[in-house]
Scaffold this active site. Structure first.
Site, short mmCIF file in Angstrom:
data_model
loop_
_atom_site.label_atom_id
_atom_site.label_comp_id
_atom_site.label_asym_id
_atom_site.label_seq_id
_atom_site.Cartn_x
_atom_site.Cartn_y
_atom_site.Cartn_z
N GLU A 1 -2.99 -4.73 -0.32
CA GLU A 1 -4.04 -4.64 0.69
C GLU A 1 -5.43 -4.86 0.09
O GLU A 1 -6.37 -4.13 0.37
CB GLU A 1 -3.96 -3.29 1.42
CG GLU A 1 -2.60 -3.10 2.10
CD GLU A 1 -2.48 -1.80 2.90
OE1 GLU A 1 -3.18 -0.84 2.58
OE2 GLU A 1 -1.67 -1.79 3.84
N ASP B 1 5.98 1.73 6.14
CA ASP B 1 4.72 2.45 6.00
C ASP B 1 4.69 3.70 6.86
O ASP B 1 3.92 3.76 7.81
CB ASP B 1 3.57 1.50 6.38
CG ASP B 1 2.22 2.01 5.94
OD1 ASP B 1 2.18 3.01 5.22
OD2 ASP B 1 1.21 1.41 6.34
N GLU C 1 -0.92 9.91 9.99
CA GLU C 1 -1.44 8.61 10.44
C GLU C 1 -0.64 8.03 11.60
O GLU C 1 -1.19 7.64 12.62
CB GLU C 1 -1.44 7.63 9.26
CG GLU C 1 -1.89 6.23 9.66
CD GLU C 1 -1.96 5.27 8.48
OE1 GLU C 1 -1.62 5.67 7.35
OE2 GLU C 1 -2.34 4.10 8.70
#
Ligand code: GCW
Length: 629
Positions: A247, A326, A354
């Site tokens: 990323e 993820d 998240e």
């Protein structure tokens, strides 16, 4: 330790004496325990790391013997958990030792507020406990209280900054090292070592070298000197944590080197001091072309790392996310875990929610982690027996309740307890947390809290993305539904829904071949839609809406039913919580009530968007004629 006991006496009565004379509780490291109190019936070599402890009660005296200072502290907190049971009848020696050698919380905290991610990346509990507006937050008392909280659940390592290392954070390694040393000083008495996320490009961005090539002599020298200075400031420094080639973070690929080369560079610098490098396996192409059906993000960690098994240094730990993608609400266990027997591994879970409701939804994650740790990747050994460490992305911040949602504290608690003993039952862990958090009213709040929390992970799954397909969240902030949000993006997260069916074909026969990354029996089990577990069906297979699940329902009807049920169940939580208005503190009660209202709003939004999307795609009506928009 003494302070801790003195404080307990001040709060709850009793007094301290130094010689153990008339005490009903004796606490000592085993080398200082008087002979007459020696705990019998345990082998001589019960101490290995100093974190173990023995507890026994004989002739009306409860004795805690710590293998070392940390073990003693853990023993004290164990007695607190036992409550009155520790002082009832005699009981023989029990030996306690952590299953995981390192029980680590990673803070994704930024020193300087990031323009998009803020002070804490994926943080839902206010600001950082360590940093504010570009410098230390300056409240070391709060850090001390955090250390105490973490010691109570057995956490022994903390990474104090985000794995995405920006400009200000990079300098924690050099000219801002003093700020890290201050935190280390405060956490040390709690048996917690401090770790630092570093940028792989540090020799360039901090050292002014032309390269960060891991095989370059100057680069090696730079890391050696930087690390020497770290240990001068923090003699018991834990080590480095690295997100490389991921990323946008720099890494060894830029120099044509492997991730083993990269990890070994840092491991080499840390080795003289006993430090370790945690090297993250979260490496994938985030610039994919959605038209290219052969690239599969799920494959990436295994493809990059499995060939490197055996090439990592002794003090390098490969940190693997529990699933291949993820931290979605449901993923299979990462195939990397079974593929690297000659590498030290840490499993990483996300305590910060998240993708599981961002601490606005109740989502007790212990059942998920228990499942991951108990999964047997091959040959009968559970994940907890394969990996040496558990790492969690912290969900704590400067919020007065620590975790934003007061009930999310249970996740922090459960993380530590499962890292200590992966065999613990999630409902039992919740009982411990309830007893410690609501000591005066535990009897009244226990049943309602179990009703709200026990099943909350699967409830969250019911009203969000179905059957393991994952995502379907709003890109960027990842809260709330957006079925096609990621569908045509470079991130490599797709569901491939069309008018006929949905899911990702990851089979060897016709798909991306991901199932082939598992050993037997899983490679076969996942390969066929007949044997693939329902909850992971759409992760592994693209099936027609009429495909019949093991439950006997079609996929489309399952989607409708779970979404109606999930949202309905959330509505039923509100009256359960209302009943607790008496026993729990009014401010806490109000906070949770507000959050439950938001959870209900959001669950209904998920229900309607998912149901409507699939109704419009498939044209198949709900068998029960419920309202779909
Ligand atoms: O889940 C993703 C998050 C990123 C995070 C990344 C990672 C720290 O959306 O915010 O970056 O994972 O684990 O590195």
């Amino acid at each position: 330790m003494r302070d801790e006991v003195a404080r307990a006496c001040a709060d709850y009565g009793g007094s301290m004496c130094e010689d153990g004379g008339q005490a009903d509780l004796v606490l000592a490291t085993s080398d200082r325990l008087p002979d007459r109190l020696r705990v019998r019936g345990v082998p001589e070599d019960w101490q290995e790391t100093g974190e173990e402890f023995l507890v026994a009660r004989r002739d009306g005296v409860t004795v805690v013997a710590g293998g070392g200072p940390a073990g003693l502290l853990y023993g004290l907190f164990h007695v607190v958990r036992m409550g009155e049971r520790a002082f009832g009848g005699d009981f023989p020696a029990q030996r306690h030792r952590p299953a995981m050698r390192r029980r680590m919380l990673d803070h994704w905290d930024n020193v300087a507020v990031h323009p998009v991610m803020g002070q804490v990346e994926r943080g839902y509990a206010g600001g950082s406990l360590f940093w504010a507006d570009g410098g230390p937050r300056g409240d070391l008392d709060r850090v001390r209280a955090y250390g105490r909280l973490l010691a109570a659940v057995g956490v022994n390592a903390v990474a104090v900054n985000n794995v995405n290392v920006h400009a200000a954070e990079a300098r924690l390694l050099t000219d801002r090292l003093g700020d890290v040393a201050d935190i280390a000083d405060v956490l040390r008495p709690y048996g917690i070592k401090v770790h630092l996320s570093v940028t792989f490009a540090a020799p360039v961005v901090l050292g002014g070298l032309p390269t960060a090539d891991p095989l370059d002599e100057d680069v090696r020298g730079w890391w050696a000197r930087a690390t020497e200075r770290v240990y001068e400031a923090i003699p018991d420094f834990g080590g480095y944590l690295v997100k490389a080639d991921s990323e946008g973070q720099p890494g060894p690929f830029a120099y044509g080197r492997s991730h083993a080369d990269g990890a070994d560079l840092l491991a080499g610098a840390l080795a003289p001091y006993g430090g370790v490098v945690h090297w993250r396996a979260f490496v994938y192409d985030h610039r994919q072309d959605w038209r290219d059906r052969s690239t599969d993000r799920a494959r990436a960690a295994f493809d990059h790392f499995a060939p490197l098994d055996g090439r990592f240094a002794e003090n390098a730990i490969l940190q693997v996310k529990h699933g291949p993608m993820d931290f979605q609400v449901r993923e299979p266990v990462s195939p990397v875990i079974a593929a690297m027997p000659r590498t030290r591994l840490a499993v990483e879970v996300q305590v910060t929610q998240e993708y599981t409701g961002q601490q606005r939804h109740v989502c007790y994650l212990a059942p998920m982690w228990r499942e991951v740790l108990g999964f047997e990747p091959s040959g009968g050994r559970p994940v907890s027996g394969v990996v040496a460490e558990l790492a969690g992305v912290s969900n704590a911040g400067d919020d007065p309740y620590w975790t934003g949602h007061p009930l999310a504290q249970a996740n922090l608690y459960a993380f530590g307890r499962l890292a200590w003993d992966p065999g613990l039952d999630p409902a039992g862990i919740l009982d411990e947390w309830i007893d410690l958090t609501f000591p005066d009213v535990a009897g009244e709040v226990r049943a309602p809290l179990h009703a709200i929390m026990d099943d909350s992970w699967e409830r969250y799954e019911r009203y969000t993305a179905p059957l393991g397909v994952g995502w379907m969240v709003r890109p960027g902030h990842h809260y709330g539904p957006d079925v096609d949000g990621y569908e045509y993006t470079p991130w490599g997260t797709y569901h491939f829904a069309d008018r006929d069916g949905v899911g990702v074909d990851r089979t060897r026969a016709t798909g991306t071949g991901y199932t082939g990354q598992y050993p037997e029996p899983w490679s076969e089990t996942y390969e066929s839609p007949e044997t693939c577990p329902d909850e992971l069906l759409l992760f592994f297979h693209h099936v027609p809406y009429g495909h019949v699940l093991k439950s006997g329902k079609t996929v489309i009807q399952h989607i409708y039913d779970t979404h109606f049920a999930g949202a309905e169940e959330v509505a039923e939580l509100l009256p359960v919580w209302e009943k607790l208005a008496g026993p729990v503190d009014p401010a806490l009660h109000a906070r949770v009530r507000d959050l439950l209202h938001e959870q209900l709003r959001s669950a209904r939004e998920w229900r309607d968007q998912i149901n409507t999307y699939f109704f419009r795609k498939s044209g198949v009506p709900d068998a029960h004629g419920r309202r779909i928009y």
